[in-house]
Motif scaffolding. Structure first.
Motif, PDB file in Angstrom:
ATOM      1  N   LEU A  72       0.804  -0.862   0.010  1.00  0.00           N
ATOM      2  CA  LEU A  72       0.067   0.011  -0.355  1.00  0.00           C
ATOM      3  C   LEU A  72       0.753   1.018   0.138  1.00  0.00           C
ATOM      4  O   LEU A  72       0.861   2.597  -0.751  1.00  0.00           O
ATOM      5  CB  LEU A  72      -1.056  -0.170   1.809  1.00  0.00           C
ATOM      6  CG  LEU A  72      -1.996   1.154   1.206  1.00  0.00           C
ATOM      7  CD1 LEU A  72      -2.621   1.557   0.483  1.00  0.00           C
ATOM      8  CD2 LEU A  72      -2.948   1.128   2.556  1.00  0.00           C
ATOM      9  N   ALA A  73       2.353   1.274   0.698  1.00  0.00           N
ATOM     10  CA  ALA A  73       3.119   2.283   1.138  1.00  0.00           C
ATOM     11  C   ALA A  73       3.351   2.960  -0.465  1.00  0.00           C
ATOM     12  O   ALA A  73       3.851   3.617  -0.969  1.00  0.00           O
ATOM     13  CB  ALA A  73       3.641   2.541   1.802  1.00  0.00           C
ATOM     14  N   ARG A  74       3.304   1.665  -1.314  1.00  0.00           N
ATOM     15  CA  ARG A  74       4.261   1.776  -2.266  1.00  0.00           C
ATOM     16  C   ARG A  74       2.850   2.947  -3.277  1.00  0.00           C
ATOM     17  O   ARG A  74       3.977   3.753  -4.507  1.00  0.00           O
ATOM     18  CB  ARG A  74       5.084   0.551  -3.185  1.00  0.00           C
ATOM     19  CG  ARG A  74       6.192   0.344  -2.306  1.00  0.00           C
ATOM     20  CD  ARG A  74       7.331  -0.847  -3.559  1.00  0.00           C
ATOM     21  NE  ARG A  74       5.628  -1.869  -3.114  1.00  0.00           N
ATOM     22  CZ  ARG A  74       5.364  -2.928  -2.528  1.00  0.00           C
ATOM     23  NH1 ARG A  74       6.670  -3.236  -1.127  1.00  0.00           N
ATOM     24  NH2 ARG A  74       5.185  -4.145  -2.902  1.00  0.00           N
ATOM     25  N   ARG A  75       1.927   2.576  -3.243  1.00  0.00           N
ATOM     26  CA  ARG A  75       1.640   2.942  -4.142  1.00  0.00           C
ATOM     27  C   ARG A  75       0.477   4.082  -3.992  1.00  0.00           C
ATOM     28  O   ARG A  75      -0.492   5.299  -4.424  1.00  0.00           O
ATOM     29  CB  ARG A  75       0.145   1.528  -4.794  1.00  0.00           C
ATOM     30  CG  ARG A  75       0.279   0.684  -4.607  1.00  0.00           C
ATOM     31  CD  ARG A  75      -1.327  -0.581  -5.608  1.00  0.00           C
ATOM     32  NE  ARG A  75      -1.979  -0.144  -4.065  1.00  0.00           N
ATOM     33  CZ  ARG A  75      -1.880  -1.654  -3.519  1.00  0.00           C
ATOM     34  NH1 ARG A  75      -1.569  -2.477  -3.359  1.00  0.00           N
ATOM     35  NH2 ARG A  75      -3.051  -1.253  -2.804  1.00  0.00           N
ATOM     36  N   CYS A  76       0.857   4.091  -2.767  1.00  0.00           N
ATOM     37  CA  CYS A  76      -0.052   5.669  -2.240  1.00  0.00           C
ATOM     38  C   CYS A  76       0.426   6.804  -1.261  1.00  0.00           C
ATOM     39  O   CYS A  76       1.967   6.784  -1.237  1.00  0.00           O
ATOM     40  CB  CYS A  76      -0.986   5.056  -0.019  1.00  0.00           C
ATOM     41  SG  CYS A  76      -1.514   5.862   0.447  1.00  0.00           S
ATOM     42  N   SER A  77       0.165   8.219  -2.700  1.00  0.00           N
ATOM     43  CA  SER A  77       0.923   9.138  -2.175  1.00  0.00           C
ATOM     44  C   SER A  77       0.665  10.161  -0.857  1.00  0.00           C
ATOM     45  O   SER A  77       1.747  10.327  -0.214  1.00  0.00           O
ATOM     46  CB  SER A  77       1.289  10.476  -3.515  1.00  0.00           C
ATOM     47  OG  SER A  77       1.381   9.675  -4.495  1.00  0.00           O
ATOM     48  N   THR A  78      -0.146   9.533  -0.517  1.00  0.00           N
ATOM     49  CA  THR A  78      -1.266  10.439   0.742  1.00  0.00           C
ATOM     50  C   THR A  78      -2.373   9.460   1.569  1.00  0.00           C
ATOM     51  O   THR A  78      -3.230   9.261   1.115  1.00  0.00           O
ATOM     52  CB  THR A  78      -1.941  11.924   0.434  1.00  0.00           C
ATOM     53  OG1 THR A  78      -0.558  12.808  -0.137  1.00  0.00           O
ATOM     54  CG2 THR A  78      -1.866  12.365   1.657  1.00  0.00           C
ATOM     55  N   ALA A  79      -1.377   8.824   2.758  1.00  0.00           N
ATOM     56  CA  ALA A  79      -2.346   8.648   3.231  1.00  0.00           C
ATOM     57  C   ALA A  79      -2.422   9.399   4.886  1.00  0.00           C
ATOM     58  O   ALA A  79      -2.305   9.988   5.231  1.00  0.00           O
ATOM     59  CB  ALA A  79      -1.659   7.472   4.387  1.00  0.00           C
ATOM     60  N   TYR A  80      -4.115   9.613   4.871  1.00  0.00           N
ATOM     61  CA  TYR A  80      -4.403   9.907   6.151  1.00  0.00           C
ATOM     62  C   TYR A  80      -5.983   9.055   7.006  1.00  0.00           C
ATOM     63  O   TYR A  80      -7.124   8.453   6.537  1.00  0.00           O
ATOM     64  CB  TYR A  80      -4.896  11.579   5.551  1.00  0.00           C
ATOM     65  CG  TYR A  80      -6.182  11.318   4.683  1.00  0.00           C
ATOM     66  CD1 TYR A  80      -7.732  11.334   4.961  1.00  0.00           C
ATOM     67  CD2 TYR A  80      -5.885  10.719   2.985  1.00  0.00           C
ATOM     68  CE1 TYR A  80      -8.281  11.333   3.838  1.00  0.00           C
ATOM     69  CE2 TYR A  80      -7.301  10.739   1.842  1.00  0.00           C
ATOM     70  CZ  TYR A  80      -7.868  11.069   2.293  1.00  0.00           C
ATOM     71  OH  TYR A  80      -8.991  11.220   1.673  1.00  0.00           O
ATOM     72  N   ARG A  81      -6.140  10.019   7.678  1.00  0.00           N
ATOM     73  CA  ARG A  81      -6.847   9.505   8.952  1.00  0.00           C
ATOM     74  C   ARG A  81      -8.448  10.493   8.972  1.00  0.00           C
ATOM     75  O   ARG A  81      -7.714  11.626   9.677  1.00  0.00           O
ATOM     76  CB  ARG A  81      -6.322   9.056   9.945  1.00  0.00           C
ATOM     77  CG  ARG A  81      -7.371   8.496  10.892  1.00  0.00           C
ATOM     78  CD  ARG A  81      -6.617   8.485  12.491  1.00  0.00           C
ATOM     79  NE  ARG A  81      -5.724   6.966  12.205  1.00  0.00           N
ATOM     80  CZ  ARG A  81      -4.381   6.960  12.150  1.00  0.00           C
ATOM     81  NH1 ARG A  81      -3.884   8.047  13.386  1.00  0.00           N
ATOM     82  NH2 ARG A  81      -3.677   6.130  12.457  1.00  0.00           N
ATOM     83  N   THR A  82      -9.478  10.417   8.986  1.00  0.00           N
ATOM     84  CA  THR A  82     -10.502  11.507   9.067  1.00  0.00           C
ATOM     85  C   THR A  82     -11.052  10.923  10.995  1.00  0.00           C
ATOM     86  O   THR A  82     -11.113   9.990  10.725  1.00  0.00           O
ATOM     87  CB  THR A  82     -11.357  11.292   8.619  1.00  0.00           C
ATOM     88  OG1 THR A  82     -12.401  10.219   8.496  1.00  0.00           O
ATOM     89  CG2 THR A  82     -10.574  11.690   6.939  1.00  0.00           C
ATOM     90  N   VAL A  83     -11.676  12.416  11.575  1.00  0.00           N
ATOM     91  CA  VAL A  83     -12.046  12.284  12.325  1.00  0.00           C
ATOM     92  C   VAL A  83     -12.831  12.322  12.758  1.00  0.00           C
ATOM     93  O   VAL A  83     -12.773  13.283  12.918  1.00  0.00           O
ATOM     94  CB  VAL A  83     -11.003  11.614  14.323  1.00  0.00           C
ATOM     95  CG1 VAL A  83     -11.814  11.422  15.528  1.00  0.00           C
ATOM     96  CG2 VAL A  83      -9.499  10.793  13.865  1.00  0.00           C
ATOM     97  N   ALA A  84     -14.492  12.057  12.626  1.00  0.00           N
ATOM     98  CA  ALA A  84     -15.194  13.283  13.160  1.00  0.00           C
ATOM     99  C   ALA A  84     -16.076  12.795  14.561  1.00  0.00           C
ATOM    100  O   ALA A  84     -16.304  11.603  15.043  1.00  0.00           O
ATOM    101  CB  ALA A  84     -16.773  12.780  12.198  1.00  0.00           C
ATOM    102  N   GLN A  85     -17.029  13.806  15.016  1.00  0.00           N
ATOM    103  CA  GLN A  85     -16.789  13.622  16.943  1.00  0.00           C
ATOM    104  C   GLN A  85     -17.818  15.364  17.101  1.00  0.00           C
ATOM    105  O   GLN A  85     -17.550  15.458  16.362  1.00  0.00           O
ATOM    106  CB  GLN A  85     -15.601  14.505  17.223  1.00  0.00           C
ATOM    107  CG  GLN A  85     -14.397  13.798  17.218  1.00  0.00           C
ATOM    108  CD  GLN A  85     -13.400  13.313  18.570  1.00  0.00           C
ATOM    109  OE1 GLN A  85     -13.148  13.607  20.175  1.00  0.00           O
ATOM    110  NE2 GLN A  85     -11.988  13.628  18.088  1.00  0.00           N
TER     111      GLN A  85
END
Length: 85
Positions: A72-85
C-alpha cells in the motif's frame, strides 16, 4: 466518534485543500494548531469545528503506512485518517 483511514495518489496539499473547501462551505471553521499536531505516525493534523462538533484530518507518515502494508505504501502518495466527533 467515527474514524476512517484512506489512501490516495493525490498530494497532501490537495487532500487538505479539498477538505478545507468542502467543510468551510458548510460553515465549519478552521482551528489553527490543533492538539496532537504530530506524532511518530502523524505528519500533520488539521481540524475544523462547527458548534461542539469536530472534524480532524491526520496526514499519516510514509513510515507508518509502510508498517501497515508495504504494498500500500508504494501505491499511496498520501495516507490520511479522518476523525469526526
Amino acid at each position: 466518534m467515527l474514524l476512517a483511514t484512506y489512501c490516495t495518489t493525490d498530494g497532501e496539499m490537495d487532500v487538505v485543500s479539498w477538505f478545507a473547501t468542502s467543510l468551510e462551505s458548510e460553515g465549519w471553521q478552521s482551528v489553527p494548531n490543533p492538539p496532537g499536531s504530530s506524532t511518530s505516525d502523524v505528519a500533520r493534523t488539521v481540524e475544523w469545528r462547527r458548534g461542539d462538533r469536530r472534524f480532524t484530518v491526520q496526514v499519516l507518515t510514509p513510515v507508518y503506512v509502510g508498517r501497515l502494508d508495504p504494498a500500500l505504501a508504494r501505491r499511496c502518495s498520501t495516507a490520511y485518517r479522518t476523525v469526526a466527533q
